[in-house]
Design a protein around this motif. Structure first.
Motif, PDB file in Angstrom:
ATOM      1  N   VAL A  35       0.818  -1.219   0.000  1.00  0.00           N
ATOM      2  CA  VAL A  35       0.000   0.000   0.000  1.00  0.00           C
ATOM      3  C   VAL A  35       0.850   1.268   0.000  1.00  0.00           C
ATOM      4  N   LEU A  36       0.174   2.393  -0.286  1.00  0.00           N
ATOM      5  CA  LEU A  36       0.764   3.724  -0.165  1.00  0.00           C
ATOM      6  C   LEU A  36       0.120   4.424   1.027  1.00  0.00           C
ATOM      7  N   ILE A  37       0.929   5.102   1.804  1.00  0.00           N
ATOM      8  CA  ILE A  37       0.459   5.779   3.012  1.00  0.00           C
ATOM      9  C   ILE A  37       0.798   7.259   2.935  1.00  0.00           C
ATOM     10  N   THR A  38      -0.183   8.078   3.277  1.00  0.00           N
ATOM     11  CA  THR A  38       0.053   9.515   3.428  1.00  0.00           C
ATOM     12  C   THR A  38       0.062   9.845   4.914  1.00  0.00           C
ATOM     13  N   THR A  39       1.025  10.666   5.334  1.00  0.00           N
ATOM     14  CA  THR A  39       1.157  11.010   6.754  1.00  0.00           C
ATOM     15  C   THR A  39       0.893  12.499   6.984  1.00  0.00           C
ATOM     16  N   GLY A  40       0.801  12.856   8.246  1.00  0.00           N
ATOM     17  CA  GLY A  40       0.659  14.257   8.634  1.00  0.00           C
ATOM     18  C   GLY A  40      -0.743  14.779   8.416  1.00  0.00           C
ATOM     19  N   SER A  41      -0.877  16.107   8.354  1.00  0.00           N
ATOM     20  CA  SER A  41      -2.210  16.705   8.221  1.00  0.00           C
ATOM     21  C   SER A  41      -2.853  16.310   6.899  1.00  0.00           C
ATOM     22  N   SER A  42      -2.057  16.023   5.886  1.00  0.00           N
ATOM     23  CA  SER A  42      -2.607  15.624   4.584  1.00  0.00           C
ATOM     24  C   SER A  42      -3.391  14.321   4.680  1.00  0.00           C
ATOM     25  N   ALA A  43      -3.039  13.484   5.632  1.00  0.00           N
ATOM     26  CA  ALA A  43      -3.702  12.183   5.769  1.00  0.00           C
ATOM     27  C   ALA A  43      -5.195  12.351   6.017  1.00  0.00           C
ATOM     28  N   ARG A  44      -5.535  13.355   6.776  1.00  0.00           N
ATOM     29  CA  ARG A  44      -6.944  13.543   7.139  1.00  0.00           C
ATOM     30  C   ARG A  44      -7.829  13.828   5.930  1.00  0.00           C
ATOM     31  N   LEU A  45      -7.241  14.363   4.881  1.00  0.00           N
ATOM     32  CA  LEU A  45      -8.014  14.676   3.674  1.00  0.00           C
ATOM     33  C   LEU A  45      -8.541  13.417   2.999  1.00  0.00           C
ATOM     34  N   ALA A  46      -8.035  12.263   3.382  1.00  0.00           N
ATOM     35  CA  ALA A  46      -8.501  11.001   2.801  1.00  0.00           C
ATOM     36  C   ALA A  46      -9.661  10.407   3.597  1.00  0.00           C
ATOM     37  N   LEU A  47     -10.036  11.033   4.690  1.00  0.00           N
ATOM     38  CA  LEU A  47     -11.105  10.486   5.545  1.00  0.00           C
ATOM     39  C   LEU A  47     -12.397  11.274   5.361  1.00  0.00           C
ATOM     40  N   HIS A  48     -13.535  10.600   5.624  1.00  0.00           N
ATOM     41  CA  HIS A  48     -14.831  11.285   5.508  1.00  0.00           C
ATOM     42  C   HIS A  48     -14.870  12.473   6.457  1.00  0.00           C
ATOM     43  N   ASN A  49     -14.419  12.253   7.693  1.00  0.00           N
ATOM     44  CA  ASN A  49     -14.371  13.324   8.682  1.00  0.00           C
ATOM     45  C   ASN A  49     -12.944  13.867   8.724  1.00  0.00           C
ATOM     46  N   THR A  50     -12.733  15.029   8.116  1.00  0.00           N
ATOM     47  CA  THR A  50     -11.372  15.565   8.026  1.00  0.00           C
ATOM     48  C   THR A  50     -10.891  16.138   9.363  1.00  0.00           C
ATOM     49  N   ASN A  51     -11.733  16.073  10.393  1.00  0.00           N
ATOM     50  CA  ASN A  51     -11.298  16.481  11.733  1.00  0.00           C
ATOM     51  C   ASN A  51     -10.922  15.284  12.605  1.00  0.00           C
ATOM     52  N   THR A  52     -10.782  14.113  12.015  1.00  0.00           N
ATOM     53  CA  THR A  52     -10.374  12.926  12.755  1.00  0.00           C
ATOM     54  C   THR A  52      -8.939  13.088  13.266  1.00  0.00           C
ATOM     55  N   PRO A  53      -8.677  12.794  14.541  1.00  0.00           N
ATOM     56  CA  PRO A  53      -7.303  12.916  15.055  1.00  0.00           C
ATOM     57  C   PRO A  53      -6.438  11.742  14.610  1.00  0.00           C
ATOM     58  N   CYS A  54      -6.061  11.761  13.365  1.00  0.00           N
ATOM     59  CA  CYS A  54      -5.311  10.666  12.739  1.00  0.00           C
ATOM     60  C   CYS A  54      -4.222  11.274  11.876  1.00  0.00           C
ATOM     61  N   ASP A  55      -3.021  10.687  11.882  1.00  0.00           N
ATOM     62  CA  ASP A  55      -1.902  11.275  11.138  1.00  0.00           C
ATOM     63  C   ASP A  55      -1.310  10.346  10.085  1.00  0.00           C
ATOM     64  N   ALA A  56      -1.991   9.234   9.776  1.00  0.00           N
ATOM     65  CA  ALA A  56      -1.470   8.328   8.743  1.00  0.00           C
ATOM     66  C   ALA A  56      -2.636   7.529   8.169  1.00  0.00           C
ATOM     67  N   VAL A  57      -2.792   7.576   6.841  1.00  0.00           N
ATOM     68  CA  VAL A  57      -3.911   6.895   6.184  1.00  0.00           C
ATOM     69  C   VAL A  57      -3.387   6.143   4.961  1.00  0.00           C
ATOM     70  N   ILE A  58      -3.899   4.922   4.781  1.00  0.00           N
ATOM     71  CA  ILE A  58      -3.610   4.145   3.572  1.00  0.00           C
ATOM     72  C   ILE A  58      -4.470   4.723   2.455  1.00  0.00           C
ATOM     73  N   VAL A  59      -3.814   5.266   1.407  1.00  0.00           N
ATOM     74  CA  VAL A  59      -4.549   5.972   0.353  1.00  0.00           C
ATOM     75  C   VAL A  59      -4.555   5.234  -0.987  1.00  0.00           C
ATOM     76  N   GLY A  60      -3.770   4.157  -1.099  1.00  0.00           N
ATOM     77  CA  GLY A  60      -3.762   3.413  -2.355  1.00  0.00           C
ATOM     78  C   GLY A  60      -3.217   2.007  -2.148  1.00  0.00           C
ATOM     79  N   ILE A  61      -3.602   1.096  -3.053  1.00  0.00           N
ATOM     80  CA  ILE A  61      -3.053  -0.265  -3.049  1.00  0.00           C
ATOM     81  C   ILE A  61      -2.166  -0.385  -4.276  1.00  0.00           C
ATOM     82  N   VAL A  62      -0.936  -0.818  -4.074  1.00  0.00           N
ATOM     83  CA  VAL A  62       0.010  -0.947  -5.193  1.00  0.00           C
ATOM     84  C   VAL A  62      -0.379  -2.164  -6.033  1.00  0.00           C
ATOM     85  N   ASP A  63      -0.349  -2.021  -7.356  1.00  0.00           N
ATOM     86  CA  ASP A  63      -0.746  -3.118  -8.262  1.00  0.00           C
ATOM     87  C   ASP A  63       0.228  -4.296  -8.134  1.00  0.00           C
TER      88      ASP A  63
END
Lengths: 82, 82, 82, 82, 82
Positions: A54-82
């Motif tokens: 997978v690909l992971i985005t960290t920091g404040s940018s990670a929250r932009l991948a969630l439905h609730n952009t105010n979630t206290p989370c700093d790392a989100v899986i944003v893609g699956i590598v082929d």
């Protein structure tokens, strides 16, 4: 961004309300196709499972991948590598 | 996000006003179930205690877990691992 | 900012909608003209290709280099070194 | 957040206007009560002095501890450990 | 914040429009007066030159030192050490 392989998931019953429903994955970071032995915990946003690369985005940018952009989370899986 | 075990707490009487009432915990970071010998200081938001395994959010996202989102804090305990 | 050489690209079909069309590059970080053996994944914004030496911006600042500044991305190639 | 001991101060006459009046401290980071040999530069906000053990907030959250929250600073001493 | 010595500059003709006119410096990070062998690329904002000892702000705070605070840059030289 980071690239890695999902090695497991983490269960947390007592947590911040905004994190209810989040799937916490423990991901081993890869560099140049090699495992590094370093791990990060990331919330899944693309339906990824254990063993997938997978690909992971960290920091404040990670929250932009969630439905609730105010979630206290700093790392989100944003893609699956082929 | 980081996973770790709370090893101790830190007392600070002279501090920023916005941090009054914050519980500062020293957490040993774990990777893949192993202790790493690396530590971070995080503010508790879920009633976690010494010896408990927790999830930590860092950076600006951490503040979203606090009542006062303008608190000058960059790491918050957001969940307790089952 | 980081300096590095593009070593490869990464293909991800299943990903966040906001990342569709992004070119993910795996970049080896250089310090003082030497390769470090450390890698980062960055989205290209300047038409850079494999083997080129580039500058990378990380964190929330990276998004300012993209058309959609709400893209969940934390590292962007912002320049090609002459 | 980080915990450390103030080892020295740094004087900079030519600097950004918003940093005039800032006290730059060089702090050795501690983990679990041990010195790490790693250092960070932080602006003091609580009247801390050399030899004192302190708490440091980094990143954008650090600015919330300063009178001018637009100061280009990424690390602030926010508490003195008892 | 980081402390370091400017070791060189980097020229990039093809870059993001917002970075035109930026002076990219390669800075060796110092800790406690010693060189670390680690380097970072930072944009100059105070007229610093090669060989000078400087202070660097990283992350989103760095942009506050630039005329255009929407510049996709994550590290800026904000002071020259006396």
């Amino acid at each position: 961004m980071l690239r890695g392989i999902i090695r497991g998931n983490i269960v947390s019953t007592r947590k911040q309300d905004a994190l209810v429903g989040s799937k916490f994955m423990e991901v081993e970071i890869m560099e140049n196709g090699r495992n590094t032995g370093k791990f990060i915990i990331a919330v899944d946003s693309v339906g990824a499972g254990i063993g997938e690369e997978v690909l992971i985005t960290t920091g404040s940018s990670a929250r932009l991948a969630l439905h609730n952009t105010n979630t206290p989370c700093d790392a989100v899986i944003v893609g699956i590598v082929d």
